[in-house]
Design an enzyme around this catalytic site. Structure first.
Site, mmCIF file in Angstrom:
data_model
loop_
_atom_site.group_PDB
_atom_site.id
_atom_site.type_symbol
_atom_site.label_atom_id
_atom_site.label_comp_id
_atom_site.label_asym_id
_atom_site.label_seq_id
_atom_site.Cartn_x
_atom_site.Cartn_y
_atom_site.Cartn_z
ATOM 1 N N LYS A 54 0.836 -1.204 0.000
ATOM 2 C CA LYS A 54 0.000 0.000 0.000
ATOM 3 C C LYS A 54 0.875 1.259 0.000
ATOM 4 C CE LYS A 54 -3.737 -2.518 2.188
ATOM 5 N NZ LYS A 54 -4.471 -2.890 3.390
ATOM 6 N N GLN A 98 -4.839 -1.600 9.573
ATOM 7 C CA GLN A 98 -4.678 -2.931 8.983
ATOM 8 C C GLN A 98 -5.246 -3.994 9.916
ATOM 9 O OE1 GLN A 98 -3.333 -3.461 5.834
ATOM 10 N NE2 GLN A 98 -3.932 -5.591 6.101
ATOM 11 N N ASP A 121 -11.359 2.467 3.824
ATOM 12 C CA ASP A 121 -11.615 1.028 3.701
ATOM 13 C C ASP A 121 -13.113 0.749 3.581
ATOM 14 O OD1 ASP A 121 -9.551 -0.746 3.455
ATOM 15 O OD2 ASP A 121 -9.138 -0.902 5.608
#
Ligand code: NDP
Length: 285
Positions: A54, A98, A121
């Site tokens: 990422k 994460q 997200d």
């Protein structure tokens, strides 16, 4: 017949070129650089590898990123304080924590602490609600990437039967919702489904997101179907999907490989969501 391969790397590269141009344009015309904060707790090697991916992808398109690698014993309140700081930081347009998190931290509490308009997200309950009520919000990256891949084939989705194997809130359910919005007839299968093959054989579009290596065999696929393999499973040190690639490519019309299919598109959608978030702040929406 041998399936056409849906090359996620190639699609992602083209999409990233477009994102890069838009990032450049935003910087030049409005003086705004999209910013992404990534918080990683603990030492899970797969999570570290995803985060590196990422970070690299953000740099590639000119997005400013901050990555915090935090110790596995970090108390939940410390993580929440960090999120609060990024919520208030005008240089940051997207915040990503994460997953998975260590046991002492509740993922629900963490996700709820992220400002919905920075939740790139798309996991915050507000964004989830927007998705299911047809409103505007962040769409989770993997389902959004899957839809882009399906669209890239130019095949119609409306009226087709889409079968999704898996009902998680991260992949299965949101991808089913997106396909429903595209007017597919959608069936969702899960671990309690009886006679999975009877459903998968009806699928014009089959999305396999069970996390079970080799679950989908050639016999379970309708000839000419589009098969999207979301699964990422490590078997004997090798990454494999949920679909038996060699068998299914002889039956399907389209097929995504693992690796190099859905994965690169997932990261691309994260970049896209961060850019979109930055543009919204500029436009005051
Ligand atoms: P989860 O474990 O949260 O969900 C798996 C789903 O599959 C569940 O709904 C489960 O059913 C169902 N399932 C499990 N076994 C079977 C079976 N034998 N038959 C039918 N259904 C079954 O996983 P995720 O949704 O988070 O991820 C799915 C896969 O996608 C994983 O391999 C993951 O690594 C991968 N992934 C890949 C990404 C990418 O970018 N390429 C991103 C995110 C995930 P039930 O609900 O009944 O338990």
């Amino acid at each position: 017949m041998s399936a056409r391969i849906l090359d996620g790397k190639q699609l992602a590269a083209a999409a990233r070129r477009r994102i890069r141009e838009e990032v450049e344009d935003l910087k030049n015309t409005r003086g705004v650089v999209p910013g992404l904060a990534v918080l990683l707790v603990g030492d899970d090697p797969a999570s570290h590898s995803y985060v590196r991916g990422k970070e690299r992808a953000a740099a590639e398109v000119g997005i400013y990123s901050v990555v915090e690698r935090l110790p596995a014993d970090l108390p939940q309140r410390d993580l929440l304080e960090k999120i609060e700081a990024y919520n208030a930081d005008p240089r940051i347009h997207g915040i990503l924590v994460q997953l998975p998190l260590p046991d002492q931290i509740s993922p629900e509490a963490v996700i709820a602490a992220i400002r919905p308009d920075k939740d790139v997200d798309g996991f915050h309950p507000w964004n989830v609600g927007q998705l299911y009520s047809g409103g505007e919000g962040f769409v989770p990256c993997t389902p959004a990437g899957i839809l882009e891949m399906i669209r890239s084939t130019g095949e119609p989705v409306a009226g087709r039967h889409a079968v999704v194997v898996g009902r998680s809130g991260i992949v299965g359910r949101p991808v089913a919702q997106l396909l429903l919005q595209e007017n597919a007839t959608v069936t969702i299968c899960h671990s309690r489904t009886r006679d999975l093959a009877a459903f998968t054989r009806q699928a014009d579009i089959l999305v396999a997101a069970a996390g079970r290596p080799g679950l989908i065999t050639g016999e379970m696929v309708k000839p000419g179907a589009m098969v999207i393999d979301v699964g990422v499973n490590r078997v004997d040190g090798r990454l494999v999907g949920d679909v038996r690639f060699d068998e299914v490519r002889e039956v399907a019309g389209w097929l995504t490989p693992v690796p190099g299919g859905v994965g690169p598109m997932t990261i691309t959608m994260l970049l896209y969501n961060t850019l979109w978030s930055a543009k919204r702040t500029v436009n005051g929406t």
